[in-house]
Design a protein around this motif. Structure first.
Motif, PDB file in Angstrom:
ATOM      1  N   LEU A   1      -4.889  15.274   3.017  1.00 39.60           N
ATOM      2  CA  LEU A   1      -4.527  14.175   2.124  1.00 39.60           C
ATOM      3  C   LEU A   1      -5.214  14.276   0.768  1.00 39.60           C
ATOM      4  O   LEU A   1      -4.687  13.778  -0.236  1.00 39.60           O
ATOM      5  CB  LEU A   1      -4.863  12.839   2.786  1.00 39.60           C
ATOM      6  CG  LEU A   1      -3.983  12.439   3.969  1.00 39.60           C
ATOM      7  CD1 LEU A   1      -4.563  11.229   4.685  1.00 39.60           C
ATOM      8  CD2 LEU A   1      -2.555  12.158   3.513  1.00 39.60           C
TER       9      LEU A   1
ATOM     10  N   ARG B   1      -2.976  15.558  -1.984  1.00 40.65           N
ATOM     11  CA  ARG B   1      -1.666  14.939  -2.132  1.00 40.65           C
ATOM     12  C   ARG B   1      -1.788  13.507  -2.631  1.00 40.65           C
ATOM     13  O   ARG B   1      -2.860  12.913  -2.586  1.00 40.65           O
ATOM     14  CB  ARG B   1      -0.922  14.978  -0.794  1.00 40.65           C
ATOM     15  CG  ARG B   1      -0.486  16.388  -0.408  1.00 40.65           C
ATOM     16  CD  ARG B   1      -0.193  16.523   1.081  1.00 40.65           C
ATOM     17  NE  ARG B   1       0.341  17.858   1.363  1.00 40.65           N
ATOM     18  CZ  ARG B   1      -0.427  18.934   1.524  1.00 40.65           C
ATOM     19  NH1 ARG B   1      -1.741  18.826   1.444  1.00 40.65           N
ATOM     20  NH2 ARG B   1       0.131  20.113   1.773  1.00 40.65           N
ATOM     21  N   LYS B   2      -0.659  12.956  -3.088  1.00 38.86           N
ATOM     22  CA  LYS B   2      -0.605  11.562  -3.499  1.00 38.86           C
ATOM     23  C   LYS B   2      -0.009  10.744  -2.368  1.00 38.86           C
ATOM     24  O   LYS B   2       1.114  11.000  -1.931  1.00 38.86           O
ATOM     25  CB  LYS B   2       0.232  11.404  -4.768  1.00 38.86           C
ATOM     26  CG  LYS B   2      -0.381  12.042  -6.009  1.00 38.86           C
ATOM     27  CD  LYS B   2       0.471  11.793  -7.233  1.00 38.86           C
ATOM     28  CE  LYS B   2      -0.157  12.410  -8.479  1.00 38.86           C
ATOM     29  NZ  LYS B   2       0.690  12.172  -9.697  1.00 38.86           N
ATOM     30  N   VAL B   3      -0.762   9.765  -1.914  1.00 35.91           N
ATOM     31  CA  VAL B   3      -0.291   8.910  -0.830  1.00 35.91           C
ATOM     32  C   VAL B   3       0.729   7.914  -1.357  1.00 35.91           C
ATOM     33  O   VAL B   3       0.510   7.276  -2.398  1.00 35.91           O
ATOM     34  CB  VAL B   3      -1.481   8.179  -0.172  1.00 35.91           C
ATOM     35  CG1 VAL B   3      -1.002   7.115   0.808  1.00 35.91           C
ATOM     36  CG2 VAL B   3      -2.392   9.181   0.518  1.00 35.91           C
ATOM     37  N   ARG B   4       1.838   7.777  -0.655  1.00 36.01           N
ATOM     38  CA  ARG B   4       2.873   6.794  -0.997  1.00 36.01           C
ATOM     39  C   ARG B   4       2.773   5.539  -0.136  1.00 36.01           C
ATOM     40  O   ARG B   4       3.023   4.437  -0.611  1.00 36.01           O
ATOM     41  CB  ARG B   4       4.264   7.414  -0.825  1.00 36.01           C
ATOM     42  CG  ARG B   4       4.528   8.656  -1.675  1.00 36.01           C
ATOM     43  CD  ARG B   4       4.341   8.383  -3.146  1.00 36.01           C
ATOM     44  NE  ARG B   4       4.809   9.479  -3.978  1.00 36.01           N
ATOM     45  CZ  ARG B   4       4.433   9.704  -5.228  1.00 36.01           C
ATOM     46  NH1 ARG B   4       3.538   8.902  -5.790  1.00 36.01           N
ATOM     47  NH2 ARG B   4       4.906  10.718  -5.913  1.00 36.01           N
TER      48      ARG B   4
ATOM     49  N   LEU C   1      -8.085   8.312   3.717  1.00 32.11           N
ATOM     50  CA  LEU C   1      -7.297   8.009   2.526  1.00 32.11           C
ATOM     51  C   LEU C   1      -8.112   8.292   1.270  1.00 32.11           C
ATOM     52  O   LEU C   1      -9.279   7.915   1.181  1.00 32.11           O
ATOM     53  CB  LEU C   1      -6.829   6.558   2.531  1.00 32.11           C
ATOM     54  CG  LEU C   1      -5.768   6.176   3.560  1.00 32.11           C
ATOM     55  CD1 LEU C   1      -5.297   4.746   3.332  1.00 32.11           C
ATOM     56  CD2 LEU C   1      -4.580   7.134   3.552  1.00 32.11           C
TER      57      LEU C   1
ATOM     58  N   ASN D   1      -0.050   1.295  -3.660  1.00 31.93           N
ATOM     59  CA  ASN D   1       0.755   1.733  -2.524  1.00 31.93           C
ATOM     60  C   ASN D   1       0.440   0.905  -1.277  1.00 31.93           C
ATOM     61  O   ASN D   1      -0.708   0.523  -1.055  1.00 31.93           O
ATOM     62  CB  ASN D   1       0.487   3.211  -2.234  1.00 31.93           C
ATOM     63  CG  ASN D   1       0.863   4.098  -3.403  1.00 31.93           C
ATOM     64  OD1 ASN D   1       1.999   4.086  -3.850  1.00 31.93           O
ATOM     65  ND2 ASN D   1      -0.101   4.862  -3.908  1.00 31.93           N
TER      66      ASN D   1
ATOM     67  N   VAL E   1       1.153   8.526   7.502  1.00 30.65           N
ATOM     68  CA  VAL E   1       0.929   8.524   6.056  1.00 30.65           C
ATOM     69  C   VAL E   1       2.022   9.323   5.371  1.00 30.65           C
ATOM     70  O   VAL E   1       2.237  10.504   5.689  1.00 30.65           O
ATOM     71  CB  VAL E   1      -0.445   9.127   5.687  1.00 30.65           C
ATOM     72  CG1 VAL E   1      -0.689   8.985   4.182  1.00 30.65           C
ATOM     73  CG2 VAL E   1      -1.574   8.458   6.469  1.00 30.65           C
ATOM     74  N   GLU E   2       2.739   8.677   4.459  1.00 30.22           N
ATOM     75  CA  GLU E   2       3.752   9.352   3.641  1.00 30.22           C
ATOM     76  C   GLU E   2       3.127   9.762   2.312  1.00 30.22           C
ATOM     77  O   GLU E   2       2.439   8.965   1.666  1.00 30.22           O
ATOM     78  CB  GLU E   2       4.943   8.421   3.393  1.00 30.22           C
ATOM     79  CG  GLU E   2       5.700   8.005   4.647  1.00 30.22           C
ATOM     80  CD  GLU E   2       6.515   9.132   5.241  1.00 30.22           C
ATOM     81  OE1 GLU E   2       6.853  10.082   4.483  1.00 30.22           O
ATOM     82  OE2 GLU E   2       6.818   9.069   6.452  1.00 30.22           O
ATOM     83  N   THR E   3       3.369  10.992   1.913  1.00 28.32           N
ATOM     84  CA  THR E   3       2.811  11.497   0.657  1.00 28.32           C
ATOM     85  C   THR E   3       3.917  12.109  -0.199  1.00 28.32           C
ATOM     86  O   THR E   3       5.081  12.204   0.221  1.00 28.32           O
ATOM     87  CB  THR E   3       1.733  12.562   0.906  1.00 28.32           C
ATOM     88  OG1 THR E   3       2.348  13.820   1.196  1.00 28.32           O
ATOM     89  CG2 THR E   3       0.810  12.167   2.051  1.00 28.32           C
ATOM     90  N   ASP E   4       3.540  12.564  -1.392  1.00 28.00           N
ATOM     91  CA  ASP E   4       4.505  13.219  -2.271  1.00 28.00           C
ATOM     92  C   ASP E   4       4.888  14.610  -1.783  1.00 28.00           C
ATOM     93  O   ASP E   4       5.854  15.195  -2.256  1.00 28.00           O
ATOM     94  CB  ASP E   4       3.939  13.314  -3.695  1.00 28.00           C
ATOM     95  CG  ASP E   4       2.658  14.143  -3.756  1.00 28.00           C
ATOM     96  OD1 ASP E   4       1.954  14.253  -2.721  1.00 28.00           O
ATOM     97  OD2 ASP E   4       2.350  14.661  -4.847  1.00 28.00           O
ATOM     98  N   ARG E   5       4.128  15.132  -0.805  1.00 29.38           N
ATOM     99  CA  ARG E   5       4.427  16.456  -0.268  1.00 29.38           C
ATOM    100  C   ARG E   5       4.277  16.463   1.246  1.00 29.38           C
ATOM    101  O   ARG E   5       3.476  17.180   1.819  1.00 29.38           O
ATOM    102  CB  ARG E   5       3.503  17.511  -0.896  1.00 29.38           C
ATOM    103  CG  ARG E   5       3.827  17.811  -2.354  1.00 29.38           C
ATOM    104  CD  ARG E   5       2.996  18.967  -2.886  1.00 29.38           C
ATOM    105  NE  ARG E   5       1.606  18.581  -3.087  1.00 29.38           N
ATOM    106  CZ  ARG E   5       0.563  19.356  -2.776  1.00 29.38           C
ATOM    107  NH1 ARG E   5       0.759  20.546  -2.227  1.00 29.38           N
ATOM    108  NH2 ARG E   5      -0.657  18.936  -3.022  1.00 29.38           N
TER     109      ARG E   5
END
Length: 307
Positions: free
Chosen positions: A131, A134-137, A180, A213, A233-237
């Motif tokens: 994580l 990456r960017k967490v959504r 996070l 978010n 956890v949803e991220t940009d990737r």
């Protein structure tokens, strides 16, 4: 480093299930005494209370496995007697208690370890590293278990200060505060409190992280059948999923990490390292989120609960 002579205070289910096996397997520790009103360990010197123990036996450290409502007085007595202290989770009944213990340990040059065993689950650190890049959504916690299985007859858990469903829920919060990359803050909470109890049996929480978010949590103490200890956890990737309380990690549905249960051995290894280095580890962020839920949350009546 010399072997650490340790005393175990509170001989209940968690002490027998987790602490004793971890201590037995770690050559850095020698269990020399116990203190408990309701239990003892064969072959280990036993006392009814910690004051008797501290007067009669030379120990270097004390590990406290009692319910949180009584832990502050016991921990303070051990620190005043010059002993390093390890605290089961949650580290206290209030944040103020823990802050007092933190200051007391610092003043006396002793180690205070406020433990969060779920952070030592095998997939937690891999999840943190994944994580971090990456960017967490969004993030979602689903933590549901059967209190009759995991806390049979433990009336204290539904008393004031016992946390109710937050006793397991705080494990999830300890993981999420670890993995996070940004802090998050409570925006609303719904606490379902049985009409004959003081602590919630279920809860729904909504947070936002520093970037806005959403982070949500659903806790339930009445789940039967398969138990749920999941974090999504949803991220940009890609999407990350932790299951089995942090034992397994999936990325986009594919298993990437898993391992055996080494949580409590990990806690004691960390405690030994802290003592050797003259350090403490007192992170109260999971407990702070629970305190926020009691402060901000709406209380709704739930049916009476009995074991």
């Amino acid at each position: 480093m010399d072997v650490i002579k340790i005393a175990l205070v509170g001989i209940g289910k968690i002490a027998r299930d987790q602490h004793l096996p971890a201590l037995s397997a770690d050559p850095r520790f020698e269990l020399v005494a116990t203190a408990s009103r309701h239990g003892s360990i064969e072959g280990v010197t036993a006392f009814q209370d910690i004051s008797e123990l501290l007067k009669a036996v030379e120990v270097d450290a004390v590990s406290l496995c009692t319910p949180p409502q009584v832990r502050h007085e016991l921990a303070a007595a051990a620190l005043e007697a010059g002993k390093h202290v390890m605290l089961e989770k949650p580290p206290g009944a209030t944040l103020s208690e823990v802050e007092h213990l933190r200051g007391l340990a610092a003043d006396k040059g002793l180690t205070l370890h406020a433990t969060w065993h779920s952070r030592f689950a095998p997939a937690v650190e891999p999840a943190r590293a994944w994580l971090a890049e990456r960017k967490v959504r969004s993030a979602k916690i689903t933590w549901k278990e059967d209190v009759r299985v995991w806390h049979p007859g433990q009336e204290w858990i539904f008393e004031a200060g016992g946390l109710g469903v937050f006793d397991p829920g705080i494990n999830a919060l300890s993981i999420v505060t670890r993995i996070l990359p940004q802090p998050f803050f409570l925006t609303s909470a719904e606490l379902h409190v049985p009409e004959n109890r003081q602590a919630p049996i279920a809860a729904e929480l909504a947070f936002k992280d520093a970037a806005g978010n959403p982070v949500t949590a659903e806790f339930d103490f009445l789940q039967t059948g398969p138990q749920s200890w999941d974090i999504d956890v949803e991220t940009d990737r890609g999407a990350l999923k932790l299951t089995h309380g942090g034992a397994k990690m999936f990325v986009d549905g594919a298993l990437t990490h898993e391992g055996p249960d080494r949580e409590y051995p990990g806690l004691y290894a960390h405690f030994a390292e802290l003592i050797a280095n003259g350090e403490s580890d007192v992170d109260v962020s999971p407990l702070r989120h629970v305190a926020d839920a009691f402060l901000l949350g709406r209380h709704t009546a739930a049916p009476a609960f009995d074991y």
